[in-house]
Design a protein around this motif. Structure first.
Motif, PDB file in Angstrom:
ATOM      1  N   TYR A 131      10.415   1.199   7.135  1.00  0.00           N
ATOM      2  CA  TYR A 131       8.917  -0.081   7.164  1.00  0.00           C
ATOM      3  C   TYR A 131       7.698   0.672   8.037  1.00  0.00           C
ATOM      4  N   CYS A 132       6.670   0.088   8.039  1.00  0.00           N
ATOM      5  CA  CYS A 132       5.666   0.539   9.053  1.00  0.00           C
ATOM      6  C   CYS A 132       5.175  -0.112   9.971  1.00  0.00           C
ATOM      7  N   GLN A 133       4.936   0.767  11.013  1.00  0.00           N
ATOM      8  CA  GLN A 133       4.852   0.074  12.402  1.00  0.00           C
ATOM      9  C   GLN A 133       3.134   0.748  12.647  1.00  0.00           C
ATOM     10  N   ARG A 173      -3.727   1.849  14.881  1.00  0.00           N
ATOM     11  CA  ARG A 173      -3.653   2.916  14.810  1.00  0.00           C
ATOM     12  C   ARG A 173      -1.490   2.438  13.062  1.00  0.00           C
ATOM     13  N   GLU A 174      -1.538   3.094  11.687  1.00  0.00           N
ATOM     14  CA  GLU A 174      -0.649   3.231  12.040  1.00  0.00           C
ATOM     15  C   GLU A 174       0.513   4.767  12.566  1.00  0.00           C
ATOM     16  N   ILE A 175       1.420   4.102  12.919  1.00  0.00           N
ATOM     17  CA  ILE A 175       2.638   4.579  14.161  1.00  0.00           C
ATOM     18  C   ILE A 175       3.347   5.319  12.816  1.00  0.00           C
ATOM     19  N   ALA A 176       3.968   4.392  12.192  1.00  0.00           N
ATOM     20  CA  ALA A 176       5.308   5.191  11.051  1.00  0.00           C
ATOM     21  C   ALA A 176       4.989   4.374  10.364  1.00  0.00           C
ATOM     22  N   CYS A 177       5.282   5.793   8.891  1.00  0.00           N
ATOM     23  CA  CYS A 177       4.530   4.725   7.387  1.00  0.00           C
ATOM     24  C   CYS A 177       5.358   4.872   5.961  1.00  0.00           C
ATOM     25  N   ALA A 178       6.241   3.147   5.381  1.00  0.00           N
ATOM     26  CA  ALA A 178       7.181   3.883   4.290  1.00  0.00           C
ATOM     27  C   ALA A 178       6.735   5.343   3.363  1.00  0.00           C
ATOM     28  N   ALA A 179       5.327   5.011   3.325  1.00  0.00           N
ATOM     29  CA  ALA A 179       4.990   5.539   2.328  1.00  0.00           C
ATOM     30  C   ALA A 179       5.635   7.693   2.699  1.00  0.00           C
ATOM     31  N   VAL A 209      -0.608   5.510   4.993  1.00  0.00           N
ATOM     32  CA  VAL A 209      -1.615   5.488   4.059  1.00  0.00           C
ATOM     33  C   VAL A 209      -1.784   3.688   4.130  1.00  0.00           C
ATOM     34  N   CYS A 210      -1.533   3.118   4.373  1.00  0.00           N
ATOM     35  CA  CYS A 210      -1.625   1.460   4.525  1.00  0.00           C
ATOM     36  C   CYS A 210      -2.874   1.295   6.103  1.00  0.00           C
ATOM     37  N   ALA A 211      -4.090   1.412   5.340  1.00  0.00           N
ATOM     38  CA  ALA A 211      -5.262   1.291   5.805  1.00  0.00           C
ATOM     39  C   ALA A 211      -5.749   0.392   5.797  1.00  0.00           C
ATOM     40  N   PHE A 260       0.535  -1.555   0.102  1.00  0.00           N
ATOM     41  CA  PHE A 260       0.088  -0.445   0.047  1.00  0.00           C
ATOM     42  C   PHE A 260       0.638   0.628   0.070  1.00  0.00           C
ATOM     43  N   ALA A 261       2.116   1.282   0.676  1.00  0.00           N
ATOM     44  CA  ALA A 261       3.285   2.478   0.672  1.00  0.00           C
ATOM     45  C   ALA A 261       3.411   2.927  -0.583  1.00  0.00           C
ATOM     46  N   ALA A 262       4.097   1.228  -1.067  1.00  0.00           N
ATOM     47  CA  ALA A 262       4.325   1.055  -2.695  1.00  0.00           C
ATOM     48  C   ALA A 262       4.010   1.499  -3.174  1.00  0.00           C
TER      49      ALA A 262
HETATM   50 ZN   LIG Z   1       2.191   2.209   5.567  1.00  0.00          ZN
END
Ligand SMILES: [Zn+2]
Length: 168
Positions: free
Chosen positions: A156-158, A145-151, A122-124, A111-113
């Motif tokens: 990496y996403c957390q 909730r997403e607290i860090a996103c590669a986008a 963005v990784c809903a 999703f981020a990519a």
């Molecule tokens: Zn993400």
């Protein structure tokens, strides 16, 4: 569990459909999917991402309950999800279980990519799935909730999931 997702996935060429048992799947390019959200103005985009998370929580939660029925209870469910996510093309998932707080790291989120550089997470769909499975494991409503996103430039996403505040 009766085999991995990849082993259970069947392709019905007569009807043009992919199934995991009764659950239909399809393939779509992440950039095509996430292009929906890129095209929307910011307020509508956030509402649409929220709706995407809720839809995945509902349908993905249904899949997760089917995994529980196949014997994946408790933290074993998280192992099943972590094993299934890469086979869906959803990246590499790693869960951590704490006291009333679960965390999830996802490397290589499609999703981020698919979305590309962003000033918000963005990784809903991962939020939705994580909220659903942690609610099952914790046995009470959890809010992810997403607290860090590669986008947004993170490595990496957390994600984190904590008990949903009860409404008075
Ligand atoms: Zn993400």
């Amino acid at each position: 569990m009766s085999g991995s997702f990849k082993e259970r996935l069947s392709f019905d060429s007569a009807t043009g459909a992919l199934f995991d048992q009764s659950r239909r799947y399809m393939m779509i390019r992440p950039d095509a999917l996430m292009g929906i959200f890129k095209r929307l103005p910011p307020d509508q985009r956030m509402a649409a991402l929220q709706a995407f998370a809720e839809s995945i929580a509902e349908q993905g939660g249904d899949s997760a309950r089917a995994y529980v029925d196949m014997g994946g209870t408790g933290s074993k469910l998280l192992d099943v999800i972590a094993a299934t996510a890469p086979e869906l093309g959803w990246g590499i998932w790693q869960f951590n279980i704490g006291m009333d707080r679960f965390t999830l790291s996802v490397r290589n989120s499609p999703f981020a990519a698919g979305f590309g550089p962003s000033d918000h997470p963005v990784c809903a769909p991962i939020i939705g799935m994580f909220g659903a499975v942690t609610s099952i494991v914790a046995g009470k409503p959890m809010q992810a909730r997403e607290i860090a996103c590669a986008a947004m430039g993170a490595e990496y996403c957390q994600f984190e999931s904590t008990p949903r505040a009860s409404t008075p």
